[in-house]
Motif scaffolding. Sequence first.
Motif, PDB file in Angstrom:
ATOM      1  N   SER A   1       0.825  -1.215   0.000  1.00 41.23           N
ATOM      2  CA  SER A   1       0.000   0.000   0.000  1.00 41.23           C
ATOM      3  C   SER A   1       0.856   1.261   0.000  1.00 41.23           C
ATOM      4  O   SER A   1       0.391   2.336  -0.372  1.00 41.23           O
ATOM      5  CB  SER A   1      -0.940   0.004   1.207  1.00 41.23           C
ATOM      6  OG  SER A   1      -0.195  -0.066   2.418  1.00 41.23           O
TER       7      SER A   1
ATOM      8  N   ASP B   1      -6.751   2.175  -3.758  1.00 42.36           N
ATOM      9  CA  ASP B   1      -7.462   3.367  -3.312  1.00 42.36           C
ATOM     10  C   ASP B   1      -6.464   4.350  -2.704  1.00 42.36           C
ATOM     11  O   ASP B   1      -6.486   4.639  -1.508  1.00 42.36           O
ATOM     12  CB  ASP B   1      -8.541   2.987  -2.291  1.00 42.36           C
ATOM     13  CG  ASP B   1      -9.408   4.177  -1.908  1.00 42.36           C
ATOM     14  OD1 ASP B   1      -9.424   5.162  -2.679  1.00 42.36           O
ATOM     15  OD2 ASP B   1     -10.058   4.124  -0.839  1.00 42.36           O
ATOM     16  N   VAL B   2      -5.551   4.816  -3.541  1.00 37.81           N
ATOM     17  CA  VAL B   2      -4.533   5.762  -3.089  1.00 37.81           C
ATOM     18  C   VAL B   2      -4.401   6.863  -4.139  1.00 37.81           C
ATOM     19  O   VAL B   2      -4.794   6.697  -5.300  1.00 37.81           O
ATOM     20  CB  VAL B   2      -3.164   5.074  -2.887  1.00 37.81           C
ATOM     21  CG1 VAL B   2      -3.245   4.039  -1.782  1.00 37.81           C
ATOM     22  CG2 VAL B   2      -2.689   4.444  -4.191  1.00 37.81           C
ATOM     23  N   GLU B   3      -3.869   7.986  -3.721  1.00 37.12           N
ATOM     24  CA  GLU B   3      -3.627   9.070  -4.674  1.00 37.12           C
ATOM     25  C   GLU B   3      -2.451   8.700  -5.567  1.00 37.12           C
ATOM     26  O   GLU B   3      -1.430   8.197  -5.096  1.00 37.12           O
ATOM     27  CB  GLU B   3      -3.328  10.367  -3.923  1.00 37.12           C
ATOM     28  CG  GLU B   3      -3.211  11.580  -4.832  1.00 37.12           C
ATOM     29  CD  GLU B   3      -3.065  12.874  -4.063  1.00 37.12           C
ATOM     30  OE1 GLU B   3      -2.725  13.897  -4.688  1.00 37.12           O
ATOM     31  OE2 GLU B   3      -3.294  12.854  -2.828  1.00 37.12           O
ATOM     32  N   MET B   4      -2.616   8.905  -6.867  1.00 40.39           N
ATOM     33  CA  MET B   4      -1.583   8.522  -7.826  1.00 40.39           C
ATOM     34  C   MET B   4      -1.029   9.750  -8.539  1.00 40.39           C
ATOM     35  O   MET B   4      -1.751  10.716  -8.777  1.00 40.39           O
ATOM     36  CB  MET B   4      -2.153   7.557  -8.875  1.00 40.39           C
ATOM     37  CG  MET B   4      -2.800   6.314  -8.310  1.00 40.39           C
ATOM     38  SD  MET B   4      -3.405   5.220  -9.622  1.00 40.39           S
ATOM     39  CE  MET B   4      -4.400   4.064  -8.667  1.00 40.39           C
ATOM     40  N   GLN B   5       0.222   9.661  -8.902  1.00 39.75           N
ATOM     41  CA  GLN B   5       0.820  10.716  -9.718  1.00 39.75           C
ATOM     42  C   GLN B   5       0.400  10.475 -11.170  1.00 39.75           C
ATOM     43  O   GLN B   5       0.578   9.373 -11.701  1.00 39.75           O
ATOM     44  CB  GLN B   5       2.337  10.707  -9.588  1.00 39.75           C
ATOM     45  CG  GLN B   5       3.013  11.873 -10.304  1.00 39.75           C
ATOM     46  CD  GLN B   5       4.508  11.922 -10.048  1.00 39.75           C
ATOM     47  OE1 GLN B   5       5.057  11.100  -9.319  1.00 39.75           O
ATOM     48  NE2 GLN B   5       5.181  12.892 -10.646  1.00 39.75           N
ATOM     49  N   ALA B   6      -0.166  11.491 -11.796  1.00 43.88           N
ATOM     50  CA  ALA B   6      -0.729  11.325 -13.137  1.00 43.88           C
ATOM     51  C   ALA B   6       0.157  11.972 -14.193  1.00 43.88           C
ATOM     52  O   ALA B   6       0.735  13.039 -13.983  1.00 43.88           O
ATOM     53  CB  ALA B   6      -2.134  11.928 -13.200  1.00 43.88           C
TER      54      ALA B   6
ATOM     55  N   GLN C   1      -0.123   6.794 -12.930  1.00 46.47           N
ATOM     56  CA  GLN C   1      -1.208   6.528 -13.866  1.00 46.47           C
ATOM     57  C   GLN C   1      -1.123   7.498 -15.036  1.00 46.47           C
ATOM     58  O   GLN C   1      -0.392   8.486 -14.998  1.00 46.47           O
ATOM     59  CB  GLN C   1      -2.574   6.640 -13.197  1.00 46.47           C
ATOM     60  CG  GLN C   1      -2.964   8.047 -12.788  1.00 46.47           C
ATOM     61  CD  GLN C   1      -4.416   8.122 -12.345  1.00 46.47           C
ATOM     62  OE1 GLN C   1      -5.199   7.215 -12.590  1.00 46.47           O
ATOM     63  NE2 GLN C   1      -4.777   9.207 -11.692  1.00 46.47           N
TER      64      GLN C   1
ATOM     65  N   PRO D   1       4.400   3.999  -4.388  1.00 47.52           N
ATOM     66  CA  PRO D   1       3.880   5.136  -5.159  1.00 47.52           C
ATOM     67  C   PRO D   1       3.394   4.660  -6.530  1.00 47.52           C
ATOM     68  O   PRO D   1       4.148   4.027  -7.273  1.00 47.52           O
ATOM     69  CB  PRO D   1       5.100   6.058  -5.279  1.00 47.52           C
ATOM     70  CG  PRO D   1       6.279   5.152  -5.161  1.00 47.52           C
ATOM     71  CD  PRO D   1       5.867   4.033  -4.242  1.00 47.52           C
TER      72      PRO D   1
END
Length: 305
Positions: free
Chosen positions: A201, A228-233, A207, A204
């Motif tokens: 979890s 369900d984590v914030e991703m670097q786009a 996406q 990092p």
Amino acid sequence: MISKRNGDFKSLISDGRMPSLLALRCFESAGRLESFARAADELHLTPGAISRAVRLLEDDLGIDLFERRNRRVFLTNTGKRLAKAVSEGFGLMSNAVREIRSDSRRARQLVLSCEPTLLMRWLIPRWSDFQARHQGLDIHLVAGGGTFSFDQGIDLAIRRDDFPRPPDYHSETLFQEKVGPVCRPEKVDVWFGKSRRFLRSSAPLLQTISRPTAWQEWATAKGLPAPDVEMQAFEHFYFSIQAAVAGLGVAIGPWHLVRDDIQNGVLTAPLGFVEDGSRYCLLSPVAPKPGSLEMDLLKWLQALG
């Protein structure tokens, strides 16, 4: 008598005058899709432009062609009659154009459109092999994604089957899409644990904006809950994959986009790859003919898969 004859002649001209070809094209698309918004997407116009074109056509003919209910549109009986005739007319014109283009293709390059990252990371590195097999019969490669039209100077297109396209476009499957998490080999123990059987979890995640559901699709295919984590786009797969190469995190990597990096040891896929239910296709106006350059290209692409 002269006045009456002139009036009759003008009436004949008026009755035989054709509406705007653009208005008919907008009407045909809106009628087939039963949506001004979808017609706008198909024709690269705004919904307002489609609506105005249809309204001008209705004013010209003096009759409603659509019923407008609850922000939806439905062809009237008269509209259905006209839509059938217009569709058949455009079909005849399209077939004639295709035949003429087919006759002249040997005198010019074929144009193949391919999604940018697939073109860069999969097709171009292998293209010299095709050129060596077909010396003197060159194909011009252009980058392009999503919707397109064969009326825009494109002869063939490689696309993932995730967007609507005209039903008369011929489609041949090249390969099934397979995806999996990828990262630098030296980061595996940190982000996947010693067993390399699960994604931690704390890892990092990276996406791509062009396919924001890629992680969800992978998780669904694996029977796992979506991360369900914030991703670097990043804007495109090329950038998210390069970020993984740089050690910034774990990216969802389509197999055909990362296979060279994995085989070269630059990236690794600890959890392997799984088919996500989509596929890549070679699209053409008509089915490739045996012995044609188009058929040779199709067989070569399928062999690469």
